[in-house]
Design a protein around this motif. Structure first.
Motif, PDB file in Angstrom:
ATOM      1  N   ASP A  74      71.428  29.143  80.059  1.00 13.58           N
ATOM      2  CA  ASP A  74      70.808  29.438  78.772  1.00 13.58           C
ATOM      3  C   ASP A  74      69.781  30.558  78.943  1.00 13.58           C
ATOM      4  OD1 ASP A  74      69.550  29.416  76.285  1.00 13.58           O
ATOM      5  OD2 ASP A  74      69.794  27.241  76.076  1.00 13.58           O
ATOM      6  N   LYS A  75      69.861  31.572  78.104  1.00 14.05           N
ATOM      7  CA  LYS A  75      68.972  32.728  78.217  1.00 14.05           C
ATOM      8  C   LYS A  75      67.615  32.501  77.552  1.00 14.05           C
ATOM      9  CE  LYS A  75      71.882  35.210  80.514  1.00 14.05           C
ATOM     10  NZ  LYS A  75      71.626  35.511  81.940  1.00 14.05           N
ATOM     11  N   ILE A  76      67.438  31.367  76.870  1.00  9.67           N
ATOM     12  CA  ILE A  76      66.143  31.060  76.275  1.00  9.67           C
ATOM     13  C   ILE A  76      65.070  31.089  77.363  1.00  9.67           C
ATOM     14  CG2 ILE A  76      64.770  29.227  75.182  1.00  9.67           C
ATOM     15  CD1 ILE A  76      66.609  30.571  73.256  1.00  9.67           C
ATOM     16  N   ASP A  77      63.965  31.778  77.095  1.00 10.29           N
ATOM     17  CA  ASP A  77      62.921  31.943  78.114  1.00 10.29           C
ATOM     18  C   ASP A  77      62.356  30.618  78.598  1.00 10.29           C
ATOM     19  OD1 ASP A  77      63.193  34.656  77.979  1.00 10.29           O
ATOM     20  OD2 ASP A  77      61.390  35.001  76.775  1.00 10.29           O
ATOM     21  N   MET A  78      62.044  29.719  77.663  1.00 10.37           N
ATOM     22  CA  MET A  78      61.268  28.533  78.022  1.00 10.37           C
ATOM     23  C   MET A  78      61.716  27.311  77.232  1.00 10.37           C
ATOM     24  SD  MET A  78      57.099  28.163  77.948  1.00 10.37           S
ATOM     25  CE  MET A  78      56.926  28.116  76.154  1.00 10.37           C
ATOM     26  N   LYS A  79      61.795  26.177  77.915  1.00  8.82           N
ATOM     27  CA  LYS A  79      62.062  24.897  77.277  1.00  8.82           C
ATOM     28  C   LYS A  79      60.992  23.907  77.726  1.00  8.82           C
ATOM     29  CE  LYS A  79      67.088  25.456  76.827  1.00  8.82           C
ATOM     30  NZ  LYS A  79      68.417  24.855  77.115  1.00  8.82           N
ATOM     31  N   VAL A  80      60.646  22.972  76.831  1.00 11.29           N
ATOM     32  CA  VAL A  80      59.556  22.041  77.113  1.00 11.29           C
ATOM     33  C   VAL A  80      60.043  20.606  76.967  1.00 11.29           C
ATOM     34  CG1 VAL A  80      57.242  21.286  76.436  1.00 11.29           C
ATOM     35  CG2 VAL A  80      57.851  23.720  76.299  1.00 11.29           C
ATOM     36  N   GLU A  81      59.684  19.772  77.945  1.00 13.51           N
ATOM     37  CA  GLU A  81      60.010  18.346  77.909  1.00 13.51           C
ATOM     38  C   GLU A  81      58.702  17.567  78.016  1.00 13.51           C
ATOM     39  OE1 GLU A  81      62.610  17.721  81.233  1.00 13.51           O
ATOM     40  OE2 GLU A  81      63.539  19.680  80.904  1.00 13.51           O
ATOM     41  N   ILE A  82      58.521  16.561  77.160  1.00 15.06           N
ATOM     42  CA  ILE A  82      57.246  15.835  77.134  1.00 15.06           C
ATOM     43  C   ILE A  82      57.401  14.330  77.339  1.00 15.06           C
ATOM     44  CG2 ILE A  82      56.150  17.585  75.689  1.00 15.06           C
ATOM     45  CD1 ILE A  82      56.519  15.760  73.307  1.00 15.06           C
ATOM     46  N   ASN A  83      58.605  13.868  77.676  1.00 10.46           N
ATOM     47  CA  ASN A  83      58.830  12.436  77.834  1.00 10.46           C
ATOM     48  C   ASN A  83      58.651  11.964  79.268  1.00 10.46           C
ATOM     49  OD1 ASN A  83      59.456  11.802  75.080  1.00 10.46           O
ATOM     50  ND2 ASN A  83      61.388  12.882  75.356  1.00 10.46           N
ATOM     51  N   SER A  84      57.522  12.328  79.868  1.00 10.47           N
ATOM     52  CA  SER A  84      57.174  11.878  81.216  1.00 10.47           C
ATOM     53  C   SER A  84      55.671  12.068  81.396  1.00 10.47           C
ATOM     54  CB  SER A  84      57.963  12.652  82.278  1.00 10.47           C
ATOM     55  OG  SER A  84      57.681  14.032  82.205  1.00 10.47           O
ATOM     56  N   ASP A  85      55.137  11.669  82.543  1.00  9.28           N
ATOM     57  CA  ASP A  85      53.690  11.771  82.757  1.00  9.28           C
ATOM     58  C   ASP A  85      53.212  13.216  82.768  1.00  9.28           C
ATOM     59  OD1 ASP A  85      52.628   9.251  82.755  1.00  9.28           O
ATOM     60  OD2 ASP A  85      53.072   8.863  84.847  1.00  9.28           O
ATOM     61  N   LYS A  86      54.087  14.122  83.159  1.00 11.45           N
ATOM     62  CA  LYS A  86      53.741  15.538  83.148  1.00 11.45           C
ATOM     63  C   LYS A  86      54.553  16.266  82.081  1.00 11.45           C
ATOM     64  CE  LYS A  86      52.465  15.938  88.042  1.00 11.45           C
ATOM     65  NZ  LYS A  86      52.668  16.722  89.286  1.00 11.45           N
TER      66      LYS A  86
END
Length: 288
Positions: free
Chosen positions: A167-179
């Motif tokens: 995937d060429k998208i620059d950035m993805k964010v995941e928030i379902n963990s301690d970090k």
């Protein structure tokens, strides 16, 4: 250590099953923080004569399993006495810490039988090996929070990693963990590593490019509901940072303050710092 329901090939004294009758095992646990030391006091409570006799004869013992998943720290404390007290340096602990009480076999036991077995085990004996669990108590959980969280230099509540997808998208964010996990595509991650290896002043620019929009996204997600995230370490860190700005992280705040403003407050106005950094870099180049 999460104690999950599982089947054992022999009876275990546990509130989640009915292997024993008129018997119980539990543990009263207290924790106290003093400077950088966590003191744990545990009092085991056993109601079963035969298991108690095994402990008195040195064939079984009490055991407390301590685990801090955020730091991967774990150890066990064993005792023949029903009361124990010990210290842990808080440098080993962060976030949720679990304390799980057990009674385990200390010496091999042949033909084990207990008069309080459920009728299903009447007349049946068992051979038990060292380490086999005889009883399980209720897990106790406490939290260790530290005041060293600082969003100014990509803190420990964030993990920046290289994505391996196409995937060429620059950035993805995941928030379902301690970090909070920030996944960058291969090219962006290479440039990110280069930027953070430069002079420390470049971190203001990096944080504004990566951490700031991530926080805006996080606050937007929190608007949909706070309860799903309250147990995560990053939530508690952000909650503490907002409290320093006299802001309570609750539904009322989410309704009254927009995400962009909340992100700027806990990063101490990152755009101004970034523009000043760029200006200083440009000035230094002109001076050369």
């Amino acid at each position: 250590m999460d104690i999950i329901n599982r089947l054992y090939p022999y009876p275990v004294l546990w509130k989640n099953n009915d292997d024993y009758i008129n018997s119980s095992f539990g543990c009263d646990i207290e924790t106290e923080e003093n400077f950088n030391i966590i003191t744990v006091k545990a009092k085991f409570k056993l109601r079963n004569k035969e298991i108690n006799t095994l402990i008195e004869n040195g064939k079984a013992e009490y055991l407390l399993h301590v685990e801090s998943p955020s730091t991967s720290y774990r150890f066990i404390k064993c005792s023949m006495q029903n009361e124990i007290s010990f210290d842990i340096e808080d440098s080993h602990l962060l976030g949720e810490v679990s304390l799980c009480p057990f009674i385990v076999v200390k010496e091999k036991i042949i033909d084990y039988y207990n008069s309080k077995f459920n009728v299903d085990y009447e007349g049946v004996t068992f051979n038990l090996d060292i380490g086999n669990i005889l009883a399980i108590g209720e897990q106790c959980i406490f939290s260790v929070e530290k005041d060293t969280e600082d969003l100014a230099d990509v803190p420990s509540i964030f993990t920046v990693y290289k994505r391996e997808d196409d995937d060429k998208i620059d950035m993805k964010v995941e928030i379902n963990s301690d970090k909070i996990r920030i996944g960058l595509n291969r090219d962006v991650y290479e440039n990110y590593n280069y930027a953070v290896s430069l002079q420390s002043s470049m971190l203001d620019i990096v944080n504004t490019a990566i951490i700031y929009p991530t926080l805006v996204y996080v606050f937007e997600q929190l608007r949909e509901g706070l309860d799903d995230y309250k147990d995560y370490r990053w939530f508690r860190a952000i909650e503490k940072l907002l409290s320093k700005e006299s802001i309570c992280l609750n539904a009322e705040t989410m309704d009254s303050i927009i995400s962009i403003d909340l992100a700027q407050k806990i990063m101490h106005m990152p755009i101004a710092k970034t523009l000043l950094t760029i200006k200083n870099i440009d000035t230094n180049i002109e001076d050369e």
